[in-house]
Design a protein around this motif. Sequence first.
Motif, short mmCIF file in Angstrom:
data_model
loop_
_atom_site.label_atom_id
_atom_site.label_comp_id
_atom_site.label_asym_id
_atom_site.label_seq_id
_atom_site.Cartn_x
_atom_site.Cartn_y
_atom_site.Cartn_z
N GLY A 79 0.81 -1.22 0.00
CA GLY A 79 0.00 0.00 0.00
C GLY A 79 0.84 1.26 0.00
N ALA A 80 0.35 2.28 0.72
CA ALA A 80 0.96 3.60 0.69
C ALA A 80 2.16 3.70 1.63
CB ALA A 80 -0.09 4.65 1.05
N VAL A 81 3.17 2.86 1.37
CA VAL A 81 4.43 2.92 2.12
C VAL A 81 5.57 3.13 1.13
CG1 VAL A 81 3.64 1.51 4.05
CG2 VAL A 81 4.63 0.40 2.04
N LYS A 82 6.70 3.59 1.63
CA LYS A 82 7.80 3.94 0.74
C LYS A 82 8.52 2.72 0.17
CE LYS A 82 8.54 8.41 2.99
NZ LYS A 82 9.47 9.27 3.75
N SER A 83 8.59 1.64 0.92
CA SER A 83 9.30 0.44 0.44
C SER A 83 8.47 -0.81 0.72
CB SER A 83 10.67 0.32 1.12
OG SER A 83 11.47 1.45 0.85
N PRO A 84 7.45 -1.06 -0.10
CA PRO A 84 6.63 -2.25 0.11
C PRO A 84 7.47 -3.52 -0.01
CG PRO A 84 5.60 -0.73 -1.47
CD PRO A 84 7.00 -0.27 -1.27
N GLY A 85 7.11 -4.54 0.75
CA GLY A 85 7.85 -5.79 0.67
C GLY A 85 7.58 -6.68 1.87
N VAL A 86 8.30 -7.81 1.90
CA VAL A 86 8.17 -8.77 3.00
C VAL A 86 9.32 -8.56 3.97
CG1 VAL A 86 8.09 -11.21 3.60
CG2 VAL A 86 7.02 -10.43 1.48
N TYR A 87 8.98 -8.46 5.24
CA TYR A 87 9.99 -8.15 6.26
C TYR A 87 9.97 -9.20 7.37
CZ TYR A 87 10.31 -3.63 3.95
OH TYR A 87 10.49 -2.64 3.02
N ARG A 88 11.18 -9.48 7.89
CA ARG A 88 11.34 -10.42 9.00
C ARG A 88 11.38 -9.62 10.30
NH1 ARG A 88 16.01 -12.96 11.50
NH2 ARG A 88 15.55 -15.10 12.18
N MET A 89 10.48 -9.97 11.22
CA MET A 89 10.34 -9.19 12.45
C MET A 89 10.24 -10.11 13.66
SD MET A 89 7.39 -6.54 11.18
CE MET A 89 7.67 -5.53 12.63
N LYS A 90 10.48 -9.57 14.84
CA LYS A 90 10.27 -10.31 16.07
C LYS A 90 8.76 -10.49 16.30
CE LYS A 90 14.46 -9.26 18.67
NZ LYS A 90 15.01 -8.74 19.96
N ASN A 91 8.40 -11.60 16.93
CA ASN A 91 6.97 -11.88 17.12
C ASN A 91 6.31 -10.95 18.13
OD1 ASN A 91 8.05 -12.80 19.51
ND2 ASN A 91 7.55 -14.95 19.17
N THR A 92 7.10 -10.10 18.78
CA THR A 92 6.54 -9.13 19.73
C THR A 92 6.30 -7.77 19.08
OG1 THR A 92 8.80 -8.57 20.44
CG2 THR A 92 7.62 -10.24 21.72
N SER A 93 6.57 -7.65 17.78
CA SER A 93 6.43 -6.37 17.09
C SER A 93 4.96 -6.05 16.85
CB SER A 93 7.18 -6.41 15.75
OG SER A 93 8.54 -6.72 15.94
#
Length: 210
Positions: A79-93
């Motif tokens: 959507g309306a974000v500067k760098s769309p994509g798939v990101y790896r994050m901590k499960n507490t995010s």
Amino acid sequence: MDKILDYIYENKILTILVVGLISLGLFHYLFQKPTTMPSNDNAQVKSSEVLPVESKKEGTEKNIKGKKEPEFVMVDVQGAVKSPGVYRMKNTSIVKDAINLAGGVNDDAELKQINQAQHVTDEMQISVPSVGEVPQNSPMQSSPSKTSKVNINTATVDDFQNVSGIGPKKAEKIIDYRTQNGNFEVLEDLTKVSGIGDKTLESLSDQLTI
């Protein structure tokens, strides 16, 4: 001593029997006892064979109990974000963290429709809408829905179609009654219209107004 020897000599048979019994007992004690040892050894071997199975079972149970949720999750930000994509994050995010990883939002982003405090989950997709768009597959910000009520003194047949429980025929009856008798003073006056009783009015009251 001579008397003892004389007694033994006179009772040879008895003496032989006694000596034989004693010898037989000694023989049994000395030569039969070792034969019982293998059975004990076998018992010990069988016990040692069972132990690894129990240990394996205990280890399996520990592995099951010790299983934890994955520390990291994969989140798709679109959507309306500067760098769309798939990101790896901590499960507490949370959603806000995912948007920040995507470089933040564009100038035309509509963040009011996004619940930025929601925790992310694995394979979650976050779609940030632009102004005027409805987000797809995205956490929505909870807000009470506002449904406009229909004014029974000004509504047309088409207006009454927005009210659940009032069809075209019933709408025409309401308008005919209003035309002949003037405006309704209270909602309860609808019960004067043919086909509308107290129970029907009760189900319609939250959708109508004066």
